[in-house]
Design a protein around this motif. Structure first.
Motif, PDB file in Angstrom:
ATOM      1  N   GLY A 129       0.676  -1.107  -0.021  1.00 49.59           N
ATOM      2  CA  GLY A 129       0.069   0.016  -0.013  1.00 49.59           C
ATOM      3  C   GLY A 129       0.797   1.284   0.110  1.00 49.59           C
ATOM      4  O   GLY A 129       0.183   2.391  -0.168  1.00 49.59           O
ATOM      5  N   MET A 130       2.145   1.233   0.369  1.00 48.96           N
ATOM      6  CA  MET A 130       2.879   2.329   0.419  1.00 48.96           C
ATOM      7  C   MET A 130       2.873   3.386  -0.984  1.00 48.96           C
ATOM      8  O   MET A 130       3.192   2.868  -1.943  1.00 48.96           O
ATOM      9  N   GLN A 131       2.783   4.614  -0.769  1.00 44.84           N
ATOM     10  CA  GLN A 131       2.743   5.299  -2.008  1.00 44.84           C
ATOM     11  C   GLN A 131       3.967   6.276  -1.820  1.00 44.84           C
ATOM     12  O   GLN A 131       4.442   6.991  -0.895  1.00 44.84           O
ATOM     13  N   PHE A 140       3.882  17.993   1.253  1.00 50.32           N
ATOM     14  CA  PHE A 140       3.961  19.008   2.150  1.00 50.32           C
ATOM     15  C   PHE A 140       3.370  19.020   3.415  1.00 50.32           C
ATOM     16  O   PHE A 140       3.709  19.094   4.562  1.00 50.32           O
ATOM     17  N   ASP A 141       2.056  18.487   3.123  1.00 51.77           N
ATOM     18  CA  ASP A 141       1.069  18.354   4.340  1.00 51.77           C
ATOM     19  C   ASP A 141       1.541  17.442   5.391  1.00 51.77           C
ATOM     20  O   ASP A 141       1.460  17.349   6.553  1.00 51.77           O
ATOM     21  N   ILE A 142       2.031  16.038   4.541  1.00 50.16           N
ATOM     22  CA  ILE A 142       2.629  15.113   5.495  1.00 50.16           C
ATOM     23  C   ILE A 142       3.563  15.746   6.274  1.00 50.16           C
ATOM     24  O   ILE A 142       3.786  15.196   7.400  1.00 50.16           O
ATOM     25  N   VAL A 143       4.661  16.525   5.708  1.00 48.33           N
ATOM     26  CA  VAL A 143       5.887  16.875   6.505  1.00 48.33           C
ATOM     27  C   VAL A 143       5.529  17.942   7.452  1.00 48.33           C
ATOM     28  O   VAL A 143       5.840  17.882   8.666  1.00 48.33           O
ATOM     29  N   ARG A 144       4.216  18.609   7.283  1.00 49.52           N
ATOM     30  CA  ARG A 144       3.737  19.638   8.394  1.00 49.52           C
ATOM     31  C   ARG A 144       3.244  18.730   9.259  1.00 49.52           C
ATOM     32  O   ARG A 144       3.342  19.061  10.750  1.00 49.52           O
ATOM     33  N   VAL A 312       4.680   5.972   7.489  1.00 47.91           N
ATOM     34  CA  VAL A 312       4.075   5.011   6.748  1.00 47.91           C
ATOM     35  C   VAL A 312       2.623   4.932   6.441  1.00 47.91           C
ATOM     36  O   VAL A 312       2.086   4.988   5.402  1.00 47.91           O
ATOM     37  N   ALA A 313       1.804   5.342   7.540  1.00 43.22           N
ATOM     38  CA  ALA A 313       0.337   5.235   7.548  1.00 43.22           C
ATOM     39  C   ALA A 313      -0.160   6.378   6.675  1.00 43.22           C
ATOM     40  O   ALA A 313      -1.039   6.379   5.752  1.00 43.22           O
ATOM     41  N   ALA A 314       0.652   7.512   6.904  1.00 40.26           N
ATOM     42  CA  ALA A 314       0.209   9.023   6.190  1.00 40.26           C
ATOM     43  C   ALA A 314       0.428   8.611   4.599  1.00 40.26           C
ATOM     44  O   ALA A 314      -0.224   9.285   3.789  1.00 40.26           O
ATOM     45  N   GLN A 315       1.357   7.972   4.152  1.00 40.86           N
ATOM     46  CA  GLN A 315       1.636   7.537   2.945  1.00 40.86           C
ATOM     47  C   GLN A 315       0.874   6.009   2.352  1.00 40.86           C
ATOM     48  O   GLN A 315       1.161   5.697   1.332  1.00 40.86           O
ATOM     49  N   GLY A 316      -0.002   5.773   3.045  1.00 38.25           N
ATOM     50  CA  GLY A 316      -1.037   4.678   2.694  1.00 38.25           C
ATOM     51  C   GLY A 316      -0.349   3.499   2.978  1.00 38.25           C
ATOM     52  O   GLY A 316      -1.021   2.094   2.647  1.00 38.25           O
TER      53      GLY A 316
END
Ligand code: URA
Length: 433
Positions: A129-131, A140-144, A312-316
């Protein structure tokens, strides 16, 4: 201005002006200057070299040839890291969560593996699932929110390097320090971080085979960083043996998790503490000794591992594989490689270990090849261990049994066993600031 005059000036040992460098880069990217003239200039640079000013100027012209990522909408200090590539090098996925768990932002674009070296993006994609192809705003949103995101290279970053690298590859001009340094640093500068940590590998599995050459490359890159106002430090680290015990994508992710849970291989843990400490130092978190303690603490208290799971969760990605490696799709074949004689494991040609894992399906020989994510090698013995004939020195994992024999031939040719013990070699050879 004429390209002919620029070539002649460099051929005769002259120093190119900023305008001349800009003229050649802009003309090459736009297609007005042909390959044959640029090839000549590259060969002149290969023989005559470049001053620090010329190299910095070339780097900035290359960086500005495409998109320059602007990270200013993300608060805090952003620190990037680059490795010149190696076998078993999974450090990005260990050190990025360590430093992010202490508030240092990491907005990192990584590459895929090619040839004998692995790539961080392929390792990440072994997580179901990892994107890794994510648009800028979401990145940017994930980094924030999380503090760290690692994705594949995207956008129109440094088109000058793409063209120049392809030309250097076929004109015997890759091995030039100003050309390598400007190629690497232009991509780091275009990626937008405030500070840059360089991990320059040295040894049989690395691009640079000697410590002296690695230091020269590191000095050139640190000088570029200084010239263009990006704080830059380089560590020269050992690649005369594979890093850690795992070579291959999901095997390496398992080792990333082991290391972040505090029970990774010693060499990998040591190098990661040093790299993470230097990133923290660049971000102003204290002196080097304090930063080392901080990095170790984030492993011990579980916060670095928790940060990896968050990313990892944030990137699916499916975080169940991080909690329990048995949840990874498993290779069909496990094949034991035995020591052919008794003695000390004296040396391992690291490039050949990498080629052996590619043979098992863990990497690609051509860009378009697909990867078997569960394939690879787990080393059971490391350099310096004493082995008896018939001891298991490594286990191969693959989905095709037919691949094991050829892979074993390559692997056995990489290993040397001798009656005398090898000299111990540090994992960090030098630090260049
Ligand atoms: N890696 C790069 O990105 N560029 C070079 O020139 C060599 C290695």
């Amino acid at each position: 201005m004429r390209m002919y005059d620029i070539i002649a000036k460099k051929r005769d040992g002259g120093e190119l002006s900023d305008e001349e460098i800009q003229f050649f880069i802009n003309g090459y990217v736009s297609g007005e200057i042909p390959d044959y003239q640029v090839s000549s200039l590259l060969m002149a640079i290969y023989f005559q070299g470049m001053t620090d000013r010329e190299t910095a100027s070339l780097t900035m012209c290359m960086a500005k040839s495409g998109e320059m990522v602007d990270l200013s909408s993300i608060d805090g200090i952003k620190v990037d890291k680059h490795s010149t590539g190696g076998v078993g090098d999974k450090t990005t996925l260990i050190i990025s969560p360590i430093v992010a768990s202490l508030g240092v932002r990491v907005a990192k674009m990584s590459g895929r593996g090619l040839g004998h070296t692995g790539g961080t993006v392929d390792k990440m994609e072994s997580i179901p699932g990892m994107q890794t192809s994510i648009d800028r705003e979401k990145f940017f949103d994930i980094v924030r929110k999380v503090g760290v995101s690692v994705i594949g290279q995207s956008g129109n970053l440094v088109p000058a390097d793409k063209k120049l690298y392809a030309l250097r590859d076929v004109t015997a001009t890759i091995e030039s320090i100003p050309l390598i340094a400007s190629s690497i640093m232009s991509k780091k500068i275009a990626a937008g971080s405030d500070c840059i940590l360089l991990d320059v590998k040295t040894g049989s599995g690395a691009f640079m085979k000697t410590v002296d050459d690695s230091i020269k490359l590191a000095q050139a890159m640190v000088a570029i960083g200084e010239h263009v106002g990006r704080k830059t430090i380089a560590l020269i680290t050992d690649m005369d043996r594979p890093l850690g015990n795992a070579i291959g994508n999901s095997l390496e992710i398992m080792e990333v998790c082991d290391t972040l849970k505090g029970h990774g291989p010693e060499d990998l843990t040591e190098i990661c503490i040093e790299l993470a400490a230097n990133m923290l130092y660049l971000a102003g978190k204290g002196d080097l000794a304090e930063c080392k303690k901080l990095a170790r603490r984030q492993i011990d208290n579980g916060e670095a591992f928790a940060k990896l799971k968050e990313m990892v969760a944030a990137q699916g990605g499916d975080t169940r594989v991080l909690d329990d490696s048995a949840n990874f799709p498993q290779a069909k074949i496990a094949y034991e490689v035995l020591a052919q004689s008794e003695g000390y494991l004296y040396a391992m040609n690291t490039e050949r270990c990498g080629i052996s894992s590619v043979e098992l399906g863990a990497g690609r020989e051509k860009k378009e090849d697909s990867i078997d994510y569960s394939a690879g090698i787990m080393l059971r013995k490391k350099i310096g261990d004493y082995v008896k004939k018939g001891d298991v020195i490594a286990v191969f994992y693959t989905s095709e049994e037919g691949k094991c024999k050829e892979a074993e031939k390559i692997f056995q040719s990489a290993v040397s066993i001798r009656p005398e013990a090898p000299k111990s070699v540090p994992v960090i050879h030098a630090r260049v600031t």
